[in-house]
Enzyme design. Structure first.
Site, PDB file in Angstrom:
ATOM      1  N   TYR A 170      -1.527  -5.361   4.256  1.00 57.81           N
ATOM      2  CA  TYR A 170      -0.340  -5.105   3.420  1.00 57.81           C
ATOM      3  C   TYR A 170       0.818  -6.022   3.773  1.00 57.81           C
ATOM      4  O   TYR A 170       1.288  -6.030   4.923  1.00 57.81           O
ATOM      5  CB  TYR A 170       0.082  -3.648   3.561  1.00 57.81           C
ATOM      6  N   ASN A 196      -2.103  -8.389  10.919  1.00 57.93           N
ATOM      7  CA  ASN A 196      -0.950  -7.695  10.343  1.00 57.93           C
ATOM      8  C   ASN A 196      -0.863  -6.303  10.961  1.00 57.93           C
ATOM      9  O   ASN A 196      -0.590  -5.320  10.285  1.00 57.93           O
ATOM     10  CB  ASN A 196      -1.124  -7.607   8.828  1.00 57.93           C
ATOM     11  N   SER A 212      -2.860  -3.270   9.667  1.00 57.98           N
ATOM     12  CA  SER A 212      -4.215  -3.710   9.339  1.00 57.98           C
ATOM     13  C   SER A 212      -4.532  -5.105   9.850  1.00 57.98           C
ATOM     14  O   SER A 212      -3.669  -5.966  10.001  1.00 57.98           O
ATOM     15  CB  SER A 212      -4.494  -3.652   7.832  1.00 57.98           C
TER      16      SER A 212
END
Length: 386
Positions: free
Chosen positions: A158, A231, A267
């Site tokens: 994201y 991330n 993530s």
């Protein structure tokens, strides 16, 4: 797919234009890497210390860093863009709050066809469409090849903290550009491609890569290459070269944009390529070991972090079609330890490479994320070693 079970054959019957892109990334990289600032790692890397050390692997990026867009796409071709065959594969979801399309097919057939594309969460649809449109044009007239690729593999993390994700800036045409520009050689890292808007350990994150040589003696060496889209992770979790760097560098925290949902950053997608002859069940075993490499950097699979890992082998190529049994070679299950070690070591370095290569970024809707302060990290590592 269990060892000894052969993959079967089954006979089954452009958008480019002018693109106003800011900073479309080439594969050649001049950014610093972790070893350049004195960080040490276990294992012997390949020539490029990149996923492209596995022969045939091609990587392409397209980067959108203009207006409110801070996103892009990274594509990885296991066998090159012109290959008509697929590769044996296995995946593992360490924490499943994320998406990797095509995994049902991978689980059922132990293989996938075509590229893997990495992008932001809200770009998955555009990436999927771009791959399909590129496939239609690139393999025009070859319906068998096109049919084998109707389920593209697309992974996401994201990027809505830095990127205005809900404006859907990524288009299929952008992805097609990345596919066409994929190549072998050095791989651009940091805030490029799918990693453009990513944040790792509350520093600027993104794309990172590394490789290792797994030696079996008597001149029999195999290559393992890893590429990550990082991330994930909280600041106090970050560990570099065994030192709790995140607990020591507590400033340089991300500046949150008004009404931005940057707290949802999370993530990591980890791709593992190897030229070792492995069966799908063995590749799933390799994929699991990426969690250990992530753990060395402090990642622990937080509740909302989609930590999904995909491993593939370029050795035993896969086609759809045929009726008779096929014969494949593989390393014995009990002899995989050198490959497991290679995956762990390369994953750790790829994540740190992503942090070192990334640079400060101003968000598309405000806010700011700082890069890893390399000189401070170097000083802390030297101090810890004394």
């Amino acid at each position: 797919m269990r060892p000894g079970f052969s993959l079967t054959r089954l006979t089954l019957s452009s958008i480019l234009g002018a693109l106003a892109l800011a900073g479309t990334a080439a594969c050649q990289s001049s950014a610093e890497r972790a070893r350049d600032i004195g960080i040490t790692f276990d294992g012997t890397p390949g020539t490029l210390n990149a996923v492209t050390d596995v022969a045939g692997v091609e990587v392409g990026h397209v980067t959108l860093n203009e207006g409110n867009a801070r996103t892009g796409a990274t594509v990885v071709f296991p066998l090159g863009k012109d290959a008509t065959e697929g590769v044996a594969a296995g995946y593992f979801a360490f924490n499943g709050t994320g998406e990797l399309t095509g995994t049902h097919f991978i689980e059922e057939f132990g293989a996938f066809f075509g590229p893997v594309t990495l992008t932001g969460t809200l770009g998955v649809g555009a990436a999927r469409d771009g791959v399909l449109q590129w496939t239609k044009e690139h393999f025009a007239g070859n319906d068998d090849v096109k049919f084998s690729r109707v389920l593209p593999v697309v992974g996401e993390t994201y990027d809505g903290g830095l990127n205005d994700a809900w404006s859907f800036p990524l288009t299929p045409a952008h992805v097609i550009k990345a596919l066409n520009e994929a190549r072998t050689g050095p791989v651009e890292e940091g805030s490029v491609g799918g990693g453009t808007g990513m944040v790792a350990y509350y520093f600027k994150g993104g794309i990172g890569t590394a490789s290792r040589i797994a030696s079996y003696g008597s001149g029999m060496d195999f290559t393992v290459g890893v590429l990550v889209q990082a991330n994930h992770g909280a600041r106090d979790q970050l560990v570099i070269d065994g030192v709790d760097i995140g607990k020591m560098i507590t400033d340089l925290q991300p500046q949150r944009a008004p009404k931005a949902d940057t707290e949802r950053d999370g993530s990591i997608i980890i791709l593992i390529a190897t030229d070792a002859p492995l069966l799908p069940s063995q590749l799933k075993r390799l994929a699991r070991r990426a969690a250990i490499g992530m753990g060395r950097t402090g990642g622990q699979g937080d509740s909302l972090s989609g930590d999904i890992f995909l491993a593939f082998s370029t050795s035993n190529k896969v086609t759809l079609g045929g009726e008779g049994p096929l014969t494949y070679t593989s390393i014995p299950n009990e002899a995989l330890d050198p490959l497991f070690t290679a995956v762990v070591d390369a994953t750790e370095e790829a994540i740190i490479n992503a942090l070192v290569a990334a640079e400060d970024m101003q968000g598309g809707r405000g806010g700011h994320v700082y890069e890893l302060p390399e000189e401070r990290v170097r000083a802390l590592l030297q101090s810890n070693a004394n």
